[in-house]
Design an enzyme around this catalytic site. Structure first.
Site, mmCIF file in Angstrom:
data_model
loop_
_atom_site.group_PDB
_atom_site.id
_atom_site.type_symbol
_atom_site.label_atom_id
_atom_site.label_comp_id
_atom_site.label_asym_id
_atom_site.label_seq_id
_atom_site.Cartn_x
_atom_site.Cartn_y
_atom_site.Cartn_z
ATOM 1 N N SER A 66 33.552 40.121 43.486
ATOM 2 C CA SER A 66 32.435 39.260 43.057
ATOM 3 C C SER A 66 31.806 38.448 44.184
ATOM 4 C CB SER A 66 32.896 38.317 41.944
ATOM 5 O OG SER A 66 32.958 39.006 40.717
ATOM 6 N N LYS A 69 28.150 38.847 44.654
ATOM 7 C CA LYS A 69 27.142 38.051 43.947
ATOM 8 C C LYS A 69 26.422 37.058 44.853
ATOM 9 C CE LYS A 69 29.288 38.384 39.334
ATOM 10 N NZ LYS A 69 30.468 39.220 39.605
ATOM 11 N N SER A 130 31.293 33.527 37.561
ATOM 12 C CA SER A 130 31.300 34.889 38.088
ATOM 13 C C SER A 130 31.036 35.925 37.004
ATOM 14 C CB SER A 130 32.640 35.178 38.786
ATOM 15 O OG SER A 130 32.505 36.243 39.698
ATOM 16 N N LYS A 255 32.176 31.356 46.657
ATOM 17 C CA LYS A 255 32.309 32.459 45.703
ATOM 18 C C LYS A 255 33.682 33.113 45.780
ATOM 19 C CE LYS A 255 30.807 34.639 42.348
ATOM 20 N NZ LYS A 255 32.216 34.555 41.913
#
Length: 445
Positions: A66, A69, A130, A255
């Site tokens: 993730s 992202k 997420s 993140k």
């Protein structure tokens, strides 16, 4: 409550129970001259200058999960900046985005298909929790389809200089898990790939180009669909005492990521006393480990390094403070660095830095002289920063290790008038004749 939300909350509850059985202690590691990071790949970068402070296998391409992202966040922020969409723009949820949201195999909040969502709602769910379905919805809104969005991701990666990167979807899931929904034009069995260095460079652009992204990533909770969802970044100041041991002062992003192939990874960023660092750890062993290893990196940066001005603006190399000028009212001109250079250095490392002038050959004649006229402040070359010590990791940019400062003229030099230039040419002409005659006479004896 939706099934996948129940599953997510049960997993979170189990983690909380496990953490309550652990000894709580401040999340701080002992300062050390060097560090041993337990991750397949890791990097620590000064967020202002891009100077790499520490690196271990930084160019190894790995699935980022993730952390992918971050690129989706960047492109959404860019679309907002360019006026293509706004935070209040609404969109519906496609069959594809809904199917990912409704699949309990994937972490997610759960979306309602016949409902319009704002960009702000979707972005918050993506950045804080997420969520995959909201990420796909944003990709489809910006580009029309995820396949077209992937093209944008790879084009932006090339422009940013993410040399060790490949994007096949907007979420970080494996394409194989998307089945027939794998974005058009991508490998159905492909995975996104990023090196720690490229992930850090992507984060560098995100936090510097769109600092408002940190206002969202620093939220410990956000509201969505009537539920309060908690940020997966345990280093933030969560209210729960169970996360207390992972709190790190100044952390405000960025993140997390996890898949079976990627392991546990995290791109973090923190600011203390005006100094911001960006860290990346990839393929750690556990949810907790990614935060523990990040703390080691940040401690190393804050405790072992100090930002110093290595060279001030207007710095001149001894013996090279002036350059000769041809056809000017002055015979030379002073040159100096246009800007200063301040970077984090360890101990007495500053003495290992030096400068080398590299003049613009297009501004020089065959004798190596600058040709008048010259304007004050005109760039006449660069001063290359050279490090003569050990363990220099360079810079995060594609020109890593080649930091330069503009070299400029400190005053203007007008071109001499035609009369003086003519006298000079005549003098040079007769001077050459005299030299020829003298050489000839010498040859007689």
């Amino acid at each position: 409550m939706k099934p996948n939300m129940k599953k997510r909350l049960s997993i979170l509850l189990a983690a909380l129970v496990l953490l309550t059985t652990m000894t709580i202690h401040p999340f701080k590691v002992k300062a050390a001259d060097s560090i041993d990071i337990e991750a397949e790949s890791a990097i620590l970068v000064d967020a202002e200058t891009g100077k790499i402070i520490y690196a271990n296998n930084p160019d190894m391409e790995l699935p980022p999960a993730s952390m992918t992202k971050m690129m989706t966040e960047y492109l959404v922020q860019e679309a907002i900046k360019e006026g293509q969409i706004s935070w209040d723009t609404t969109t519906h949820i496609s069959d594809y985005a809904y199917s990912i949201s409704a699949n309990s195999t994937f972490s997610g909040i759960g979306l309602t298909q016949d409902k319009e969502y704002t960009v702000e709602e979707l972005y918050n769910a993506m950045a804080v929790f997420s969520d995959n379905g909201t990420t796909i919805a944003l990709a489809e809104l910006v580009a029309g389809s995820e396949g077209e969005f992937v093209k944008m991701m790879n084009a932006k990666a090339e422009k940013m200089g993410l040399s060790d990167s490949k994007f096949v979807n907007s979420t970080g899931l494996a394409n194989a898990s998307l089945g027939e929904n794998a974005p058009e034009g991508t490998d159905p069995n492909g995975n996104n790939l990023l090196s720690a260095k490229s992930a850090a460079l992507l984060a560098y652009h995100l936090v510097n180009d769109f600092p408002q992204a940190l206002e969202i990533s620093s939220q410990t909770t956000t509201e969505f669909e009537g539920y309060t969802i908690e940020n997966l970044n345990w280093m933030l100041p969560h209210d729960s005492v169970n996360f207390e041991q992972f709190y790190y002062e100044g952390v405000d992003g960025l993140k997390t990521g996890f898949t079976d192939s990627a392991g546990y990874c995290f791109t973090g960023t923190a600011e203390q006393n005006g100094k911001r660092y960006i860290s990346v750890v990839m393929k750690t062993d556990s949810d907790a480990a990614r935060f523990e290893e990040t703390a080691k990196l940040l401690d190393y940066g804050y405790e072992q390094f100090e930002t110093q001005e290595i060279f001030p603006a207007g710095y001149q190399l001894e013996g090279e403070s002036t350059l000769p000028v041809s056809k000017g009212k002055e015979d030379n001109v002073k040159v100096a660095t246009k800007e200063g250079l301040s970077i984090p250095v360890k101990g007495e490392q500053a003495k290992n830095y030096s400068l080398e002038y590299q003049l613009d050959e297009d501004k020089l004649n065959e004798d190596g002289e600058l040709a008048a006229p010259i304007e004050e402040g005109e760039k006449i070359g660069i001063a290359k920063v050279v490090f003569n010590g050990e363990n220099d990791y360079g810079y995060i940019f594609p020109t890593s290790g080649k930091q330069t400062i503009d070299l400029v003229a400190q005053s203007g030099v007008e071109k001499d008038n035609w009369f003086m230039l003519t006298l000079g040419a005549i003098g040079s002409f007769f001077g050459n004749i005299f030299s020829t005659v003298a050489d000839t006479v010498k040859g007689w004896f």
